[in-house]
Design a protein around this motif. Structure first.
Motif, mmCIF file in Angstrom:
data_model
loop_
_atom_site.group_PDB
_atom_site.id
_atom_site.type_symbol
_atom_site.label_atom_id
_atom_site.label_comp_id
_atom_site.label_asym_id
_atom_site.label_seq_id
_atom_site.Cartn_x
_atom_site.Cartn_y
_atom_site.Cartn_z
ATOM 1 N N GLN A 71 2.958 -7.234 9.737
ATOM 2 C CA GLN A 71 4.145 -7.903 10.267
ATOM 3 C C GLN A 71 5.071 -7.004 11.076
ATOM 4 O O GLN A 71 5.982 -7.505 11.717
ATOM 5 N N PHE A 72 4.881 -5.708 11.028
ATOM 6 C CA PHE A 72 5.797 -4.799 11.701
ATOM 7 C C PHE A 72 5.104 -4.170 12.900
ATOM 8 O O PHE A 72 4.328 -3.228 12.760
ATOM 9 N N MET A 73 5.348 -4.752 14.081
ATOM 10 C CA MET A 73 4.777 -4.284 15.348
ATOM 11 C C MET A 73 3.252 -4.180 15.313
ATOM 12 O O MET A 73 2.667 -3.326 15.974
ATOM 13 N N GLY A 74 2.582 -5.033 14.531
ATOM 14 C CA GLY A 74 1.124 -5.064 14.521
ATOM 15 C C GLY A 74 0.486 -3.762 14.102
ATOM 16 O O GLY A 74 -0.563 -3.394 14.622
ATOM 17 N N GLN A 75 1.094 -3.063 13.140
ATOM 18 C CA GLN A 75 0.619 -1.733 12.775
ATOM 19 C C GLN A 75 -0.479 -1.726 11.703
ATOM 20 O O GLN A 75 -0.887 -0.655 11.257
ATOM 21 N N GLU A 76 -0.958 -2.900 11.325
ATOM 22 C CA GLU A 76 -2.112 -2.998 10.413
ATOM 23 C C GLU A 76 -3.032 -4.092 10.939
ATOM 24 O O GLU A 76 -3.214 -5.143 10.341
ATOM 25 N N PRO A 77 -3.644 -3.856 12.129
ATOM 26 C CA PRO A 77 -4.394 -4.916 12.806
ATOM 27 C C PRO A 77 -5.818 -5.135 12.306
ATOM 28 O O PRO A 77 -6.410 -6.167 12.591
ATOM 29 N N GLY A 78 -6.372 -4.203 11.585
ATOM 30 C CA GLY A 78 -7.795 -4.258 11.266
ATOM 31 C C GLY A 78 -8.175 -5.267 10.201
ATOM 32 O O GLY A 78 -7.335 -5.902 9.565
ATOM 33 N N THR A 79 -9.489 -5.374 10.000
ATOM 34 C CA THR A 79 -10.037 -6.185 8.916
ATOM 35 C C THR A 79 -9.845 -5.431 7.602
ATOM 36 O O THR A 79 -9.524 -4.230 7.607
ATOM 37 N N MET A 80 -10.093 -6.091 6.494
ATOM 38 C CA MET A 80 -9.991 -5.400 5.204
ATOM 39 C C MET A 80 -10.980 -4.243 5.150
ATOM 40 O O MET A 80 -10.659 -3.179 4.637
ATOM 41 N N GLU A 81 -12.156 -4.421 5.697
ATOM 42 C CA GLU A 81 -13.136 -3.330 5.715
ATOM 43 C C GLU A 81 -12.604 -2.135 6.507
ATOM 44 O O GLU A 81 -12.704 -0.995 6.058
ATOM 45 N N ASP A 82 -11.991 -2.415 7.671
ATOM 46 C CA ASP A 82 -11.386 -1.338 8.475
ATOM 47 C C ASP A 82 -10.305 -0.608 7.685
ATOM 48 O O ASP A 82 -10.239 0.628 7.694
ATOM 49 N N ILE A 83 -9.457 -1.367 7.027
ATOM 50 C CA ILE A 83 -8.337 -0.801 6.279
ATOM 51 C C ILE A 83 -8.848 0.076 5.133
ATOM 52 O O ILE A 83 -8.400 1.211 4.959
ATOM 53 N N LEU A 84 -9.792 -0.439 4.361
ATOM 54 C CA LEU A 84 -10.318 0.313 3.221
ATOM 55 C C LEU A 84 -11.032 1.587 3.676
ATOM 56 O O LEU A 84 -10.894 2.641 3.048
#
Length: 169
Positions: A71-84
């Protein structure tokens, strides 16, 4: 916390990274640090301190719970797999990271709707200001809120953690 009892807070459902049902009651008796995280934020290096807290206090009944949020400037755009993968490969994260959520607005996750009622050290409550806003939840139901710029290893946070864990043997 105002009208949210500690027991009800622990029963609010959310989802694990792989979509299974979970709640804070899955961590009953533990001291928790709940934080909204992001991979592409100026505060992302806080993962390092979060993981250090996990490694320092994890065997004493403490755990960090990460909730990715875009929600904050699109700073977590990836999929859950990308994030993990990012969390593991970049910061060696061993604490649980849950399904990506919204923390503000009409579609905010119920857990965050409840947590936003907690006041920070200045006595202010309300919307999450940015990525890496931290909530320390004690086993007896106290909620301590810290704003994003407060590092996870800040003495105020460490003091609350150490005061609410059993003594080391």
């Amino acid at each position: 916390m105002s009208d949210q009892s500690p027991q009800n807070l622990r029963e609010i459902p959310f989802s694990t990274a792989d979509g299974r049902a979970a709640s804070l009651s899955d961590f009953d008796g533990k001291l928790l640090l709940v934080v909204n995280v992001a991979s592409k934020c100026g505060l992302t290096p806080q993962y390092e301190q979060l993981e250090q807290l996990q490694r320092t206090y994890g065997d004493r009944g403490f755990t960090v719970l990460g909730f990715p949020c875009n929600q904050f400037m699109g700073q977590e755009p990836g999929t859950m797999e990308d994030i993990l993968t990012f969390c593991s490969n970049t910061y060696g994260v061993t604490f649980p990271v849950f399904e990506k959520i919204k923390v503000n607005g009409p579609h905010a996750a119920p857990l965050y709707k409840a947590l936003k009622k907690a006041k920070d050290p200045e006595g202010k409550h309300g919307p999450i200001r940015w990525n890496f806003e931290k909530f320390v939840l004690t086993p007896d139901g106290e909620v301590h809120r810290y704003r994003p710029q407060t590092r996870p290893d800040d003495p105020a946070i460490v003091q609350v953690i150490e005061a609410n864990l059993p003594p080391q043997d």
